[in-house]
Design a protein around this motif. Structure first.
Motif, PDB file in Angstrom:
ATOM      1  N   GLY A  75     -22.965  24.114  -8.559  1.00  0.00           N
ATOM      2  CA  GLY A  75     -23.307  22.943  -7.752  1.00  0.00           C
ATOM      3  C   GLY A  75     -22.634  22.974  -6.391  1.00  0.00           C
ATOM      4  O   GLY A  75     -23.255  22.618  -5.374  1.00  0.00           O
ATOM      5  N   LEU A  76     -21.379  23.399  -6.332  1.00  0.00           N
ATOM      6  CA  LEU A  76     -20.668  23.497  -5.047  1.00  0.00           C
ATOM      7  C   LEU A  76     -21.295  24.561  -4.156  1.00  0.00           C
ATOM      8  O   LEU A  76     -21.441  24.365  -2.943  1.00  0.00           O
ATOM      9  CB  LEU A  76     -19.184  23.804  -5.271  1.00  0.00           C
ATOM     10  N   GLU A  77     -21.683  25.675  -4.753  1.00  0.00           N
ATOM     11  CA  GLU A  77     -22.322  26.744  -3.982  1.00  0.00           C
ATOM     12  C   GLU A  77     -23.663  26.261  -3.412  1.00  0.00           C
ATOM     13  O   GLU A  77     -23.990  26.527  -2.251  1.00  0.00           O
ATOM     14  CB  GLU A  77     -22.514  27.984  -4.850  1.00  0.00           C
ATOM     15  N   ALA A  78     -24.441  25.549  -4.203  1.00  0.00           N
ATOM     16  CA  ALA A  78     -25.720  25.004  -3.737  1.00  0.00           C
ATOM     17  C   ALA A  78     -25.490  23.972  -2.630  1.00  0.00           C
ATOM     18  O   ALA A  78     -26.233  23.940  -1.631  1.00  0.00           O
ATOM     19  CB  ALA A  78     -26.493  24.382  -4.891  1.00  0.00           C
ATOM     20  N   LEU A  79     -24.474  23.150  -2.773  1.00  0.00           N
ATOM     21  CA  LEU A  79     -24.147  22.177  -1.738  1.00  0.00           C
ATOM     22  C   LEU A  79     -23.817  22.883  -0.434  1.00  0.00           C
ATOM     23  O   LEU A  79     -24.346  22.522   0.627  1.00  0.00           O
ATOM     24  CB  LEU A  79     -22.973  21.300  -2.183  1.00  0.00           C
ATOM     25  N   ALA A  80     -22.967  23.873  -0.491  1.00  0.00           N
ATOM     26  CA  ALA A  80     -22.588  24.608   0.721  1.00  0.00           C
ATOM     27  C   ALA A  80     -23.803  25.242   1.392  1.00  0.00           C
ATOM     28  O   ALA A  80     -23.930  25.211   2.622  1.00  0.00           O
ATOM     29  CB  ALA A  80     -21.546  25.671   0.395  1.00  0.00           C
ATOM     30  N   ALA A  81     -24.700  25.787   0.588  1.00  0.00           N
ATOM     31  CA  ALA A  81     -25.898  26.427   1.142  1.00  0.00           C
ATOM     32  C   ALA A  81     -26.807  25.421   1.843  1.00  0.00           C
ATOM     33  O   ALA A  81     -27.586  25.788   2.727  1.00  0.00           O
ATOM     34  CB  ALA A  81     -26.663  27.144   0.034  1.00  0.00           C
ATOM     35  N   SER A  82     -26.698  24.156   1.473  1.00  0.00           N
ATOM     36  CA  SER A  82     -27.574  23.127   2.050  1.00  0.00           C
ATOM     37  C   SER A  82     -27.017  22.519   3.342  1.00  0.00           C
ATOM     38  O   SER A  82     -27.706  21.723   3.980  1.00  0.00           O
ATOM     39  CB  SER A  82     -27.816  22.009   1.030  1.00  0.00           C
ATOM     40  N   LEU A  83     -25.802  22.874   3.711  1.00  0.00           N
ATOM     41  CA  LEU A  83     -25.145  22.252   4.854  1.00  0.00           C
ATOM     42  C   LEU A  83     -24.925  23.243   5.997  1.00  0.00           C
ATOM     43  O   LEU A  83     -24.605  24.406   5.753  1.00  0.00           O
ATOM     44  CB  LEU A  83     -23.788  21.674   4.437  1.00  0.00           C
TER      45      LEU A  83
END
Length: 170
Positions: free
Chosen positions: A96-104
């Motif tokens: 989830g953290l990796e996906a969040l980072a990819a979205s920002l």
């Protein structure tokens, strides 16, 4: 060095507490870059991955609202020996953290595991030699020789993306 740094960490913190103290611990300093490393204590307290990711997402959103140009490095939650029975939860939260980072924009996920695990690379097995007796906290040498070098490339890249700053070579 050479990037000016303030350590705003507080021991035992959970992601909801970082949110609660965000104004005084982070925003008041108006940082250009934030290195976020929290979530391990949430795992130990039994928080689900979704809650951890939601709290980190709220942190990122508040950071962007208050300081739109600030870069963010999101560090993985570690698969410490002490957490062996919770590694699946750790992996879910990290996804989830990796996906969040990819979205920002101006945000990178820093997977610390390669620097902290036993060889061969990708073993996903923590190196017990770098931990204190509790199997959770690192020995100082591990911070200096493994943890900091694992974060450094992302910090350099993010710092270099900020307008009006010189590219630092750490």
């Amino acid at each position: 060095a050479p990037i000016p740094t303030i350590n705003c960490a507080f021991g035992g913190s959970r992601t909801w507490e970082v949110l609660a103290y965000m104004d005084e611990a982070v925003l008041r300093y108006r940082p250009r870059l934030v290195c976020y490393y929290c979530g391990s204590n949430d795992v130990n307290a039994g928080a689900p991955a979704e809650e951890i990711v939601a709290n980190v997402t709220a942190f990122a959103e508040r950071l962007r609202a208050a300081l739109p140009g600030t870069a963010l490095a999101l560090c993985s939650i570690i698969r410490a020996p002490q957490k062996a029975e919770h590694w699946q939860l750790v992996d879910q939260a990290n996804a989830g953290l990796e996906a969040l980072a990819a979205s920002l924009e101006r945000c990178e996920y820093v997977d610390l595991h390669a620097a902290l695990e036993l060889p061969p690379a990708g073993s996903r097995q923590p190196d017990p030699a770098i931990y204190k007796e509790d199997g959770l906290h690192y020995l100082q040498e591990a911070y200096d020789t493994r943890f900091a070098p694992a974060i450094r490339p992302a910090v350099e890249r993010l710092w270099g993306q900020l307008p009006g700053v010189a590219v630092a070579r750490l």
